[in-house]
Design a protein around this motif. Structure first.
Motif, short mmCIF file in Angstrom:
data_model
loop_
_atom_site.label_atom_id
_atom_site.label_comp_id
_atom_site.label_asym_id
_atom_site.label_seq_id
_atom_site.Cartn_x
_atom_site.Cartn_y
_atom_site.Cartn_z
N ILE A 509 4.81 4.16 1.23
CA ILE A 509 3.67 3.26 1.27
C ILE A 509 3.37 2.88 2.71
CG2 ILE A 509 5.14 1.22 0.87
CD1 ILE A 509 2.69 0.01 -0.65
N TRP A 510 2.08 2.95 3.08
CA TRP A 510 1.62 2.62 4.43
C TRP A 510 0.18 2.17 4.32
CZ3 TRP A 510 4.79 2.22 8.45
CH2 TRP A 510 4.26 2.10 9.74
N ASP A 511 -0.17 1.11 5.04
CA ASP A 511 -1.52 0.54 4.96
C ASP A 511 -1.89 0.20 3.52
OD1 ASP A 511 -1.91 0.64 7.67
OD2 ASP A 511 -3.00 2.54 7.66
N GLY A 512 -0.91 -0.22 2.72
CA GLY A 512 -1.17 -0.60 1.34
C GLY A 512 -1.53 0.55 0.44
N GLN A 513 -1.27 1.80 0.85
CA GLN A 513 -1.59 2.99 0.06
C GLN A 513 -0.31 3.80 -0.18
OE1 GLN A 513 -5.53 4.75 1.76
NE2 GLN A 513 -4.70 3.37 3.30
N ILE A 514 -0.13 4.26 -1.41
CA ILE A 514 1.06 5.03 -1.78
C ILE A 514 0.75 6.51 -1.61
CG2 ILE A 514 2.69 5.55 -3.62
CD1 ILE A 514 2.02 2.81 -4.83
N VAL A 515 1.55 7.18 -0.79
CA VAL A 515 1.38 8.61 -0.53
C VAL A 515 2.46 9.36 -1.30
CG1 VAL A 515 1.29 10.42 1.22
CG2 VAL A 515 0.39 8.13 1.74
N VAL A 516 2.04 10.24 -2.19
CA VAL A 516 2.94 11.04 -3.01
C VAL A 516 2.98 12.46 -2.44
CG1 VAL A 516 3.40 11.93 -5.33
CG2 VAL A 516 2.39 9.66 -5.04
N VAL A 517 4.18 12.95 -2.13
CA VAL A 517 4.35 14.29 -1.58
C VAL A 517 5.21 15.11 -2.54
CG1 VAL A 517 5.21 15.67 0.35
CG2 VAL A 517 4.16 13.44 0.78
N GLY A 518 4.67 16.23 -3.01
CA GLY A 518 5.43 17.14 -3.84
C GLY A 518 5.66 16.64 -5.24
#
Length: 788
Positions: A509-518
């Motif tokens: 999570i960064w800048d209030g956004q969840i980044v999903v990888v793979g």
């Protein structure tokens, strides 16, 4: 490690294979005790023996045309080496060599320094200087980069960068540092249907400091390291300047043999990998005896806490693909221990060797917690494939939450969460409220803090059900566990562009956004871009990552930047409406439910509280105010709407307040009425006894307003009338004897109009008032004291 072998042998990784293949029995020594103490050039020997620490002449490795040539050793004495030949006399005694003849004092001084230097490590005033003065303690650092001592071909060949063009990727290790996601290893396929050779040592980054579309994420391949093993389902801890690779499983198709465990550190600034071999545990709170080898485990749950300088790895398992010498016929062993790693340069009061504010050495310090509270009880099962999340507050150093996971045929429950109090090294359990997610393994999870810190919201995504075997079901749902309420809230994603269901994804999570990888999506999906973004505040999947301007390097909420415990990645985050409807407050925080909905009986959730902050708007006005602690019911099953439990509690409290006020009022009326009664009785007795100038409202008056007792047998007549009232005639006979207390029913007050109905309401008719009477009819008592 801190308690490991003080003098292990380290090798350069790039030179390791060369040295392993070298047959020392066929090599010719450069010199013996009867020869000169400096090396002879390669022209004298058919195959010179090379020392692991020999000095390579890099300039001599290239000829005038820039072609690589064989490396040669640089002589310690250039002038002497230039006059040496293969025919030089090798029989000169060592003691008569020119070096010892010309420089005896220098030789003795050099020998003295060599003998005393290791002793300096044990001297506190030198040891505190650290690596900057005398180097890494008791070892030569092994790196995965080509260094002196490697072959020319190795030095001139650049390592291949990671291939970022893959079909699928899952079960990798990842860490987020200063806006960059680092991803190492795991599985990857380069073509649809690939089932073998999926383990890799790929190493790449995802840039979160700029915006990008999910169809073309900002991914950068880094050089594939030659030292760290190709593993999956381990963990990548991070400090503010280093990554630490722990655990994982080596390939099972084709089968690979795991090496003895070493911790691999990636130094972000220099871009180098450094090996820390033969780690040992240290004794501390709730641990087994120290000095035990650290074993490599797989499929556990990890978390990093950079502000504390620690990494944790919970549970997991041991088998033939994690442990050297383990037979594939031997069943795997599931664990429930908590492995703690203290980063170099940080303190930890839970470790005996770091007591008194001491800090960890360059190898860090390990502690294996196995006896923390309920940890050794049957209700605390072994497990693997769960997630571990850090929440600030509630304890002196925060708490860890273990969510999900299980074994081959069983799962960990989702309606009861295991909580670890970091400061006390103790495990507790906490029940949740609201409908719970389905049982699962290998989800991913992150935590975000409300601007005022009154709630920490844990987002859990994906995972799968392993039962029945061969028919695994992957999930695509998103859930929020809001703390401290400990209420589950399911996110409604209907109508959104939801990514395919997956397991083994990496979430940040960064800048209030969840980044999903793979993530593994099952056999139906051949290839995908594999990077997705979810807005934690809007609860929506979005097509791009929007990098925000501002924020500090830890990406904390602006109100929390002065406190290092503020959660990283929460910059720009606001509490979603679906969560507000459960815990109260607004988008900035201000939660009114600040304790578990299912009341805690012990541990940090019973005694601790969240770390809260004051949030101000741009105009300086305070926009939130944290509510008071309240343990309510189950909050309408987490579906929002009116808080029935709070309403009932408010009504009950209001009723008690009204009752208390009524009792107080009645007590006041009773005291006034009793005093009035006693006063009137005394006055009446004196008046009846003929005391001069006494007047009592108990005695009727004549038409001129004076009372006229006339002696024995005298009659007194009271004639009164009033509007709407009939006249009544009251006659009484007195004697000249002492007047006894007034009997019941005698002498109603004179001088005011009365009726048959109202005369029954008069209280002062000769009977002493009671408190119960006041409670039952306060109106009559109040009329009496007001009339007096």
């Amino acid at each position: 490690m801190a308690l490991g072998n003080p003098h292990p042998r380290f090798h350069d990784v790039s030179d390791q294979h060369m040295m392993d293949d070298y047959d020392d029995t066929q090599a010719i020594d450069t010199f013996t005790a009867s020869e000169y103490p400096f090396p002879i050039t390669s022209a004298c020997l058919q195959r010179p023996r090379r020392s692991k620490f020999m000095e390579i002449d890099v300039d001599g490795a290239m000829d005038e045309e820039g072609t690589a040539t064989a490396p040669f050793q640089r002589p310690h004495s250039a002038s002497r080496a230039s006059t040496m030949s293969c025919d030089s006399d090798p029989g000169l005694p060592l003691s008569q060599s020119p070096f010892f003849t010309l420089h005896p004092r220098l030789s003795l001084l050099t020998l003295l320094v060599i003998l005393t230097l290791p002793l300096l490590y044990e001297m506190p005033w030198v040891g505190m200087a650290g690596m900057g003065i005398i180097g890494a303690k008791a070892r030569v650092i092994r790196t995965s980069d080509p260094v002196e001592g490697a072959s020319t071909a190795e030095r001139l060949q650049k390592r291949a960068d990671t291939n970022t063009d893959v079909c699928t990727r899952w079960s990798a290790q990842s860490a987020l540092v200063n806006g960059t996601i680092y991803v190492y290893g795991g599985h990857s396929t380069t073509e649809p249907g690939q089932k073998n050779d999926t383990w890799s040592n790929d190493f790449f980054t995802v840039d979160l400091t700029k915006s990008w579309d999910i169809s073309a994420p900002s991914i950068n391949g880094l050089p594939q390291p030659s030292g760290p093993p190709a593993v999956a389902n381990g963990y990548l801890w991070n400090s503010y300047d280093s990554l630490y690779l722990y655990g994982g499983i080596v390939s099972d198709s084709p089968p690979a043999q795991p090496d003895p465990y070493s911790l691999w550190e990636y130094q972000i600034k220099s871009g180098k990998w450094v090996e820390h071999s033969d780690p040992k545990t240290s004794k501390g709170n709730n641990t087994e005896p120290g000095n035990q080898p650290v074993q490599q485990t797989g499929e556990g749950a990890g978390v990093s806490i950079p502000e504390l300088g620690r990494g944790y790895y919970f549970a997991g398992h041991l088998d033939a693909f994690t442990t050297p010498g383990w037979s594939v016929q031997t069943p795997r062993i599931y664990l429930k221990s908590l492995l703690e790693f203290t980063f170099p340069g940080y303190s930890n009061d839970g470790v005996e060797s770091l007591a008194g504010g001491k800090t960890a050495s360059s190898d860090g310090v390990w502690r294996n917690v196995t006896q923390g509270g309920i940890q050794d009880q049957a209700k605390f099962p072994s497990r693997a494939d769960g997630v571990l999340v850090h929440v600030p507050g509630f304890g002196a150093q925060g708490i860890l939450l273990s969510i999900g996971g299980g074994q081959e045929k069983s799962f960990s429950q989702m309606n009861v969460i295991d909580i670890y109090d970091i400061a006390t090294s103790t495990w507790y359990k906490q029940a949740t409220s609201g409908p719970s997610p389905k049982l699962r393994v290998n989800p991913c999870a992150v935590a975000a803090s409300a601007p005022d810190g009154s709630s920490t919201n844990i987002y859990m995504y994906g995972g799968q059900n392993l039962i029945p075997y061969g028919q695994q079901i992957q999930y695509d749902d998103m859930w929020v566990l809001t703390v401290p309420s400990f209420t589950w809230v399911e996110v409604d994603t209907k109508g959104q562009s939801v990514p395919p269901a997956r397991v083994g994804a990496s979430c940040s999570i960064w800048d209030g956004q969840i980044v999903v990888v793979g993530g593994y999506t099952g056999p139906d999906l051949s290839c995908e871009t594999g990077t997705y973004v979810f807005s934690a505040k809007d609860l929506k999947w979005q097509n791009n990552f929007n990098a925000l301007s501002g924020g500090n390097p830890q990406n904390q909420q602006p109100s929390q930047e002065k406190n290092p415990t503020g959660l990283s990645g929460s910059y720009g985050y606001e509490v979603p409406r679906a969560v507000q409807s459960v815990i109260g407050g607004n988008s900035k925080g201000g939660a009114t439910i600040t304790a578990p909905a299912r009341a805690a009986t012990q541990g940090p959730m019973a005694t601790g509280k969240a770390i809260t902050y004051t949030v101000t708007d741009s105009n300086g006005a305070v926009s939130t105010q944290t509510g008071t602690t309240f343990s309510g019911g189950n909050n309408n099953n987490g579906k929002g709407g009116p808080n029935i439990a709070a309403i009932v509690a408010g009504v009950v409290a209001g009723c008690f307040a009204v009752l208390a006020a009524y009792l107080g009022f009645c007590a006041w009326v009773y005291r006034r009425q009793l005093a009035l009664y006693k006063n009137h009785v005394a006055m009446s007795q004196r008046a009846a006894a003929g005391a001069p100038n006494e007047k009592s409202s108990f005695l009727p008056s004549s038409t001129n307003g004076s009372s006229q007792p006339t002696g024995k047998g005298s009659s007194i007549t009271d004639q009164s009338s009033g509007i709407g009232a009939t006249s009544s005639r009251i006659t009484a006979t007195y004697s000249n004897e002492a007047v006894p207390p007034l009997p019941t029913g005698v002498w109603p007050p004179a001088g005011r109009s009365s009726s048959v109905n109202s005369s029954n309401d008069d209280l002062l008719i000769g009977q002493e008032p009671s408190f119960v009477g006041v409670l039952l009819n306060p109106r009559r008592s109040l009329r009496v004291i007001n009339r007096d």
